[in-house]
Write a protein that holds these residues in place. Structure first.
Motif, short mmCIF file in Angstrom:
data_model
loop_
_atom_site.label_atom_id
_atom_site.label_comp_id
_atom_site.label_asym_id
_atom_site.label_seq_id
_atom_site.Cartn_x
_atom_site.Cartn_y
_atom_site.Cartn_z
N PHE A 149 10.02 9.89 9.85
CA PHE A 149 8.87 9.22 10.41
C PHE A 149 8.26 8.34 9.32
O PHE A 149 8.52 8.55 8.13
CB PHE A 149 7.85 10.24 10.92
N TYR A 150 7.47 7.37 9.73
CA TYR A 150 6.95 6.44 8.73
C TYR A 150 5.59 5.90 9.15
O TYR A 150 5.19 5.99 10.32
CB TYR A 150 7.92 5.26 8.56
N LYS A 151 4.88 5.36 8.17
CA LYS A 151 3.68 4.57 8.44
C LYS A 151 4.07 3.11 8.29
O LYS A 151 4.79 2.77 7.36
CB LYS A 151 2.59 4.86 7.41
N GLU A 152 3.57 2.28 9.19
CA GLU A 152 3.80 0.84 9.05
C GLU A 152 2.48 0.18 8.68
O GLU A 152 1.53 0.17 9.48
CB GLU A 152 4.37 0.24 10.34
N ILE A 153 2.41 -0.34 7.46
CA ILE A 153 1.18 -0.95 6.96
C ILE A 153 1.50 -2.36 6.48
O ILE A 153 2.37 -2.55 5.62
CB ILE A 153 0.59 -0.11 5.80
N ASN A 154 0.81 -3.33 7.10
CA ASN A 154 1.05 -4.74 6.78
C ASN A 154 2.53 -5.12 6.88
O ASN A 154 3.08 -5.81 6.02
CB ASN A 154 0.52 -5.07 5.38
N GLY A 155 3.17 -4.59 7.92
CA GLY A 155 4.58 -4.92 8.15
C GLY A 155 5.57 -4.15 7.29
O GLY A 155 6.78 -4.32 7.44
N LYS A 156 5.05 -3.30 6.41
CA LYS A 156 5.93 -2.53 5.52
C LYS A 156 5.98 -1.07 5.96
O LYS A 156 4.94 -0.46 6.21
CB LYS A 156 5.43 -2.64 4.08
N LYS A 157 7.19 -0.52 6.03
CA LYS A 157 7.36 0.87 6.44
C LYS A 157 7.37 1.80 5.23
O LYS A 157 8.15 1.61 4.30
CB LYS A 157 8.66 1.03 7.23
N GLU A 158 6.47 2.79 5.28
CA GLU A 158 6.41 3.80 4.22
C GLU A 158 6.84 5.13 4.81
O GLU A 158 6.15 5.69 5.66
CB GLU A 158 4.99 3.91 3.66
N PRO A 159 8.00 5.66 4.42
CA PRO A 159 8.52 6.88 5.05
C PRO A 159 7.69 8.12 4.72
O PRO A 159 7.09 8.22 3.65
CB PRO A 159 9.92 7.01 4.46
N VAL A 160 7.64 9.05 5.68
CA VAL A 160 7.07 10.38 5.43
C VAL A 160 8.08 11.16 4.61
O VAL A 160 9.24 11.28 5.00
CB VAL A 160 6.77 11.10 6.76
N ASN A 161 7.66 11.67 3.49
CA ASN A 161 8.58 12.35 2.58
C ASN A 161 8.79 13.81 2.95
O ASN A 161 7.95 14.43 3.62
CB ASN A 161 8.07 12.26 1.14
N GLU A 162 9.90 14.37 2.50
CA GLU A 162 10.19 15.78 2.72
C GLU A 162 9.38 16.66 1.79
O GLU A 162 9.13 17.83 2.09
CB GLU A 162 11.69 16.06 2.53
N THR A 163 9.00 16.13 0.63
CA THR A 163 8.22 16.88 -0.35
C THR A 163 7.06 16.02 -0.83
O THR A 163 7.01 14.82 -0.56
CB THR A 163 9.09 17.30 -1.55
#
Length: 504
Positions: A149-163
């Motif tokens: 899963f990820y956050k999309e902020i200003n067109g950039k995807k930041e993945p949810v990390n496992e740790t």
């Protein structure tokens, strides 16, 4: 001369502190809540309330700047607020993210109820959140692949990390890295969610972390039995902060502590932790803090809560004119907790189904509602108002008057009984099993007879009981009430029935 003495004193003090050696010991604090569906206080304002939690949070930060605030899963759903529409769009946890943003949560875990809402709505909540999420075993499933899963902020995807890794330092310069692992129970299957094995992923994420941090903690949302198994698999975890159960618990497996607070922030766990870099030993002192009316609400958070509560009240007034009016006083707690309401007949389930019959002037033979429609996961006690009833039945919907063959009614009742432990379990009125026989109004059910049954409209859609729908040939007729009738909204029926009970 006086100025010279002051400067000299400052130099001496600075020299003493600058020469103070790192002692290798550091203290930090964790504040844990889990399974929070209501941003405002509950039970007549006596318990819970995120603004009160924030007051505790700020007090702990004053005590120790190395304080972290955690949510161990289940916060986007279910809630009454989440079901209402604002600007044509259902809220679906937006209110919770807004409150949690203002509280500066440090880390949150996915809970199974995060997947109650659609992929589209979940993505919006992820994008809106300013706090990090964590999970080792839940992934976003697409047609092509599974991915974090990820956050999309200003067109950039930041993945949810496992740790997750947090670095702490104290006044004498002691610095440590603290790691966190997280897994979620796979109890809410959805097309867009892939669940990995909880235990395999917990061990793998711990192994990936252990060489790069000083100590690892768990932030989970699984059954207590699962947490205990994780504790056995990873005996070096000093503490697992867990969710899923809604009643506080504190267990020890080997040297692993497992803590769970009460749902809806009725309590929060405070863990004061000391770590010794030389011995690698961690000591944890835990305090279960009751969040009650004696705690002042944080003003900033309270403003956001009040904004949403005002919206909620205005929506309820469209159905009930005086939502804050006390309609009933429960001397015995009315049990709407998830486990009992989906497993056994409870007094709250009986009141709801009696209300359904009452809505048709008791002209029906029996009344049935699926336990999964009752979403409060709490006990109602003392003064009860219409808002409480809306919390019990957030989705509302009409009560239907259905002519049904006895053969099909028996199948429905059998299915509901066998579904104990799930949302398809039926709360009933005037339908009781005695030995091997079903009794309708104290008479044995006749499979050849036609019965008139009050059903919640959801049950007639075939979601919980696949063969029960208006398409079934043994469903002979379905009466859907008009807007001005009491049966047009199950919540109106319950409110009026409780008023009648209170006046008697």
């Amino acid at each position: 001369m006086e100025l010279y003495k002051k400067i000299l004193l400052l130099i001496i003090v600075f020299t003493i502190f600058s020469c103070q050696k790192e002692d290798g010991k550091i203290d930090f604090t964790f504040l844990q809540v889990n399974d929070v569906y209501e941003i405002a206080p509950i039970q007549g304002g006596e318990f819970g309330g995120m603004a009160r939690v924030e007051t505790v949070h700020k007090e702990l930060l004053k005590e120790n700047k190395n304080t972290m605030l955690f949510m161990a899963g289940d916060f986007l759903s279910p809630s009454l607020l989440g079901t209402i529409k604002v600007d044509g769009e259902r809220v679906r946890g937006k209110q919770m993210v807004e409150v949690m943003n203002s509280m500066n949560f440090d880390l949150v875990a996915f809970g199974n109820h995060e997947f109650d809402i659609s992929q589209k709505d979940l993505q919006k909540r992820l994008n809106e959140s300013n706090f990090p999420w964590i999970s080792a075993n839940v992934k976003l499933k697409t047609k092509e692949k599974s991915m974090p899963f990820y956050k999309e902020i200003n067109g950039k995807k930041e993945p949810v990390n496992e740790t997750f890794i947090k670095e702490f330092s104290d006044e004498d310069g002691t610095t440590i890295k603290v790691g966190f692992i997280s897994v979620c129970i796979p109890s809410n299957p959805k097309e867009f969610v892939q669940y990995g094995n909880m235990f395999v992923k917990a061990r793998a994420s711990y192994a990936a972390l252990q060489d790069s941090v000083d100590v690892v903690f768990g932030l989970t949302h699984v059954k207590l039995t699962n947490d205990k198994r994780i504790a056995k698999l990873i005996p070096n975890l000093p503490l697992i902060m867990g969710g899923h159960e809604h009643t506080n618990s504190y267990d020890t497996i080997g040297s692993v502590l497992i803590s769970k607070a009460d749902a809806n922030a009725k309590t929060a766990y405070i863990h004061r932790i000391s770590f010794d870099k030389k011995t690698k030993k961690t000591s944890v002192k835990s305090e279960l803090k009751e969040i009650n009316s004696s705690i002042k609400s944080d003003e900033k958070v309270a403003q956001i809560v009040d904004k949403w509560q005002t919206i909620l009240t205005s929506k309820i007034k469209n159905i009930i004119p005086n939502p804050e009016e006390v309609i009933y006083t429960a001397k015995t707690p009315l049990d709407g907790r998830d486990t009992p309401i989906r497993s056994i007949q409870t007094n709250l389930g009986e009141i709801i189904t009696k209300s359904m019959s009452f809505a048709f002037d008791d002209s029906v033979d029996c009344a049935l509602v699926n336990g999964g429609s009752i979403r409060i996961d709490d006990q109602l006690t003392g003064a009860i108002n219409a808002v409480d009833i809306f919390r019990v039945l957030p989705y509302g919907g009409p009560v239907l008057k259905v002519q049904i063959k006895g053969r099909l009614l028996k199948r429905v009742l059998d299915y509901g009984l066998l579904a104990a432990g799930t949302g398809a379990y039926l709360q009933r009125f005037n339908a009781e099993k005695v030995g091997e026989k079903w009794m309708i109004q104290n008479k044995e059910l006749n499979i050849n007879k036609t019965y008139t049954v009050a059903f919640s409209d959801y049950l007639l859609k075939g979601f919980d009981i696949p063969f029960l729908s208006s398409e079934n040939k043994e469903v002979l007729s379905v009466y859907s009430p008009k807007e001005d009738e009491l049966a047009s909204d199950i919540r109106k029926a319950v409110v009026e029935y409780l008023k009648k009970m209170e006046s008697n």
